[in-house]
Design a protein around this motif. Structure first.
Motif, PDB file in Angstrom:
ATOM      1  N   VAL A 193       0.980  -0.900  -0.313  1.00 55.34           N
ATOM      2  CA  VAL A 193      -0.149  -0.117   0.641  1.00 55.34           C
ATOM      3  C   VAL A 193       0.767   1.393  -0.361  1.00 55.34           C
ATOM      4  N   ALA A 194       2.057   1.647   0.795  1.00 58.15           N
ATOM      5  CA  ALA A 194       3.635   2.815   0.959  1.00 58.15           C
ATOM      6  C   ALA A 194       3.326   2.607  -0.757  1.00 58.15           C
ATOM      7  N   THR A 195       3.687   1.109  -0.952  1.00 59.93           N
ATOM      8  CA  THR A 195       4.317   1.505  -2.437  1.00 59.93           C
ATOM      9  C   THR A 195       3.457   2.190  -3.080  1.00 59.93           C
ATOM     10  N   LEU A 196       2.355   1.574  -3.393  1.00 63.54           N
ATOM     11  CA  LEU A 196       1.206   1.839  -4.842  1.00 63.54           C
ATOM     12  C   LEU A 196       0.978   3.844  -4.333  1.00 63.54           C
ATOM     13  N   LEU A 197       1.040   4.063  -2.653  1.00 63.57           N
ATOM     14  CA  LEU A 197       0.706   6.011  -2.950  1.00 63.57           C
ATOM     15  C   LEU A 197       1.788   6.467  -3.127  1.00 63.57           C
ATOM     16  N   ALA A 198       3.053   5.598  -2.617  1.00 61.02           N
ATOM     17  CA  ALA A 198       3.816   7.151  -3.273  1.00 61.02           C
ATOM     18  C   ALA A 198       4.184   6.535  -4.259  1.00 61.02           C
TER      19      ALA A 198
END
Lengths: 175, 300
Positions: free
Chosen positions: A25-30
């Motif tokens: 999720v953090a990667t996608l959001l970034a």
């Protein structure tokens, strides 16, 4: 990905674990922020959020294998979103190395202090850009300057943002 | 079989992963279509989030501009705050809507003025995820008739060309990218030369001989010779002139604000839009090769 990624080479090291799906999720959001934010705030293009996420999880997971694979994953996604003039592997190689370095350093130093996080992010940003320039010059035959003042300013901005972003990401940890 | 000490496993893995990516880079250099599938998958997976992100940031920006900015203003005018807050908020909202209406009216006017040129309006939903390339992502793709190599413009001037068309999105290489270029001419002296990007805000007009006279502020327009853009569209204005060997180094400020694009037009034609001036094959190649081949400057 969190547990599957846990390829331990140094079992005695304290490893921070994260909630299920947190890394994805953090990667996608970034990546989404990276490609959406500068439309409305042009100066935000100086940020490299995928790099900050790579550094954070590298420092936290403290496992070089995990760090470099995560860096590869994020870098290749960033390559894919950067258009056909950026060959797949340009950011991939740079973030692979940064993921490896971050997790290797994370296993040896206190990386929880804001000053340490700022300094490490600053240094990693410079190294990251250096690897990209090296790749461009040697593999793609594209002449790029090694250094300019914009690089230092961008590294400072990213270091500062990292201090606050890492505090937010700390909340994803599973204690 | 030789066993690898566990402390060296990660180093071996690092070397292996980097080697794989280097090989992948080498393959891409040899074959243009390599990696196409992963780009389609990634863009397809991420573009819905980019749309949502774009809308979300737009909402945050509007909220910031329309509310918090006003709140700061009212602090300076404390006594008038309560009476004026609601009114100022309304004014700001109306101004925002009026600005948007003006922008859309300008787009419509431009569209009507060029009714003979097939084009479609598109919204910018993303920008390149890194600084290595200068691209934008549009919310329209093959389903709307967009194809690779179509030109992209705004009423202000040339923006770039489509380099990838997905089903519901497309990727546009901005004029400022190093790989980009457009057939152009100086509006006053009618000297022709391709204009290309340098990865910086200013463009470069490379092939104008030192003997030719060029003035600062002179308009640069499309020549139509690239068979992508119609003639006489604004490309930019001459911002800097330096003598070079054998050509002048002319830097051009783009006419379109490429750092703040919200809506653009895609020219829906892969055929030459105007054939009044037949160009040489070298001119026709200019936008595709990013002005890599120096054609001779031509006076018309």
């Amino acid at each position: 990905m969190n547990d599957a990624f846990d390829i331990r080479g140094e079992s005695h090291i304290e490893v921070h674990k994260f909630r299920a799906g947190a890394i994805i999720v953090a990667t996608l959001l970034a990546l989404v922020f990276q490609s959406s934010f500068p439309i409305h705030f042009a100066k935000a293009a100086v940020l490299d959020l995928p790099l900050l996420v790579t550094i954070y999880f590298g420092l936290s997971r403290r496992n070089p294998s995990t760090g470099l694979l995560l860096g590869t994953f994020i870098g290749l996604l960033q390559d894919s979103l950067s258009g056909p003039t950026v060959p797949l592997g340009l950011y991939g190689i740079a973030k692979t190395i940064i993921g490896y370095l971050a997790s290797s350093i994370g296993a040896r130093l206190d990386t929880e202090h804001p000053a340490a996080r700022f300094a490490l992010t600053f240094a990693f940003f410079i190294v990251h850009q250096g690897i990209i320039v090296l790749t461009r010059r040697t593999l793609l035959a594209q002449p790029e300057p090694w250094f300019n003042m914009h690089l230092i300013v961008a590294a400072l901005v990213n270091g500062l943002v990292a201090v606050f972003l890492f505090v937010l990401l700390d909340r994803l940890r599973r204690n | 079989m030789v066993a690898i000490p566990s402390r060296h496993k990660s180093l071996v893995l690092l070397a292996g992963v980097i080697l794989l990516q280097v090989l992948m880079l080498a393959l891409q250099i040899k074959r243009d279509s390599e990696g196409r599938l992963i780009r389609v998958w990634t863009v397809g997976a991420v573009s819905p989030f980019e749309r949502a992100g774009s809308s979300g940031f737009g909402w945050i920006r509007d909220t910031w501009r329309h509310y918090f900015a006003l709140q700061n203003t009212t602090r300076e005018n404390e006594q008038m705050r309560r009476e004026n807050d609601a009114l100022k908020l309304q004014i700001a909202q109306l101004q925002g809507r009026a600005a948007e209406a003006d922008r859309l009216a300008a787009l419509l006017k431009f569209r009507q003025a060029h009714a003979e040129v097939p084009m479609i309006a598109a919204r910018v939903i993303g920008v390149s995820a890194g600084t290595a390339s200068l691209t934008i992502q549009l919310d329209r793709g093959e389903h709307d008739g967009i194809r690779k190599n179509m030109g992209v413009i705004t009423p202000d001037g040339v923006v770039g060309k489509v380099v990838e068309a997905y089903s519901n999105a497309s990727l546009v290489l901005l004029l400022t990218d190093k790989e980009s270029g457009v057939g152009a001419l100086l509006a006053d002296s009618r000297i022709q030369s391709p204009v290309g990007g340098q990865g910086e805000p200013l463009l470069l007009m490379k092939y104008v001989p030192n003997d030719d006279s060029v003035n600062l502020g002179e308009r640069v327009i499309t020549s139509g010779m690239d068979r992508i853009f119609p003639r006489d569209l604004p490309v930019g204005t001459v911002a800097e002139i330096k003598p070079g060997n054998p050509f002048k180094q002319i830097r051009v400020k783009p006419a379109a604000n490429l750092e703040r694009l919200e809506e653009v037009f895609v020219l829906l034609s892969l055929r030459p839009l105007e054939m009044k001036n037949e160009g040489s094959p070298a001119d026709a190649q200019a936008p595709a090769s990013g002005a890599a081949t120096p054609p001779p400057a031509v006076r018309r």
